[in-house]
Enzyme design. Sequence first.
Site, short mmCIF file in Angstrom:
data_model
loop_
_atom_site.label_atom_id
_atom_site.label_comp_id
_atom_site.label_asym_id
_atom_site.label_seq_id
_atom_site.Cartn_x
_atom_site.Cartn_y
_atom_site.Cartn_z
CG ASP A 68 -11.18 24.32 -4.02
OD1 ASP A 68 -11.52 25.15 -4.88
OD2 ASP A 68 -10.23 24.50 -3.25
NE ARG A 152 -3.76 -5.54 10.69
CZ ARG A 152 -4.55 -6.60 10.67
NH1 ARG A 152 -4.78 -7.21 9.51
NH2 ARG A 152 -5.13 -7.05 11.77
CG ASP A 171 -0.56 4.70 6.11
OD1 ASP A 171 -0.29 3.57 6.53
OD2 ASP A 171 -0.74 5.68 6.85
CE1 TYR A 184 -3.74 12.23 1.73
CE2 TYR A 184 -5.08 10.80 0.34
CZ TYR A 184 -4.33 11.00 1.49
OH TYR A 184 -4.18 9.98 2.38
#
Length: 285
Positions: A68, A152, A171, A184
């Site tokens: 992909d 963090r 994040d 994602y």
Amino acid sequence: MIISVFPNLLNNGVEDLSRDVFSVLSELNTEVYVSSKYKDKFSGCNVLFADDDEIMRNCDVAIAIGGDGTTLNVAKKAARYSKKVLGINAGRLGFMSGLEHDELDLLKNVVDGNYEIDERLMLEADIVKNGSVLSVHQCLNDAVISRGNFARLIDINITCSGRNVSNMRADGVIVSTPTGSTAYSMAAGGPVVSPQADCILITPICPHSLMDRSIIFSTDKELVIRAYNDKLNQPILTVDGEDAITLDRDSEVRVRVSDTKAKLIKIKPENFYEILNKKIIERRA
């Protein structure tokens, strides 16, 4: 017909698959071009060689051979020249591919023009500092603003049409197209959206909240994203999984729908939901 083939030789099996593709296209009396960087690999095949830009600019159809990621990268480059792309899967999933290895006989449909064009919405992400545009990036899957090297959380502010949408600690955040909704964004808990839908999705990555969820925007909106962190861990922008770009504290990312669209060749009659079941749901059951 001129067909340019873009194989990703880093993927297992792509070299052999490419030779099979060349053989089929030769029998169909097409003029096949491949990047000059592969001259040593394919000098014995019935193909011509030129640089990447030239073979993309002059072809009637571009064929991407790989996974992909390969199809996505070739489709983005082809979109600059309004060229059509067929993906042939040599990867694990092949969600964007039009053909599998055992379906090369269907390449005749490409030569005969017996196919449909699946136009895919793209995004434009600009990095802006003090009112000046530093760089412009085209996205077929997504633009991701995320934390730097340290584990963090970062503070993220999102506005739309000058109005505040969200302030979150997370994040990062994914701004995706419908095409990218199965990438994602889906892994981060975002919704699956048909590529025929016209919308922009925002999905937070590991938000430090019970309330932050994906938000869907209409395509006439421009989103402005600002991310803040300490001096030792600056946020980054990653476009379609490419090299990360560091964002300083005075920068912002403006995302809108691009004027450019990717054009994927669709040969088989399967629709998006059938492909979704076949490639993702059934495979993982």
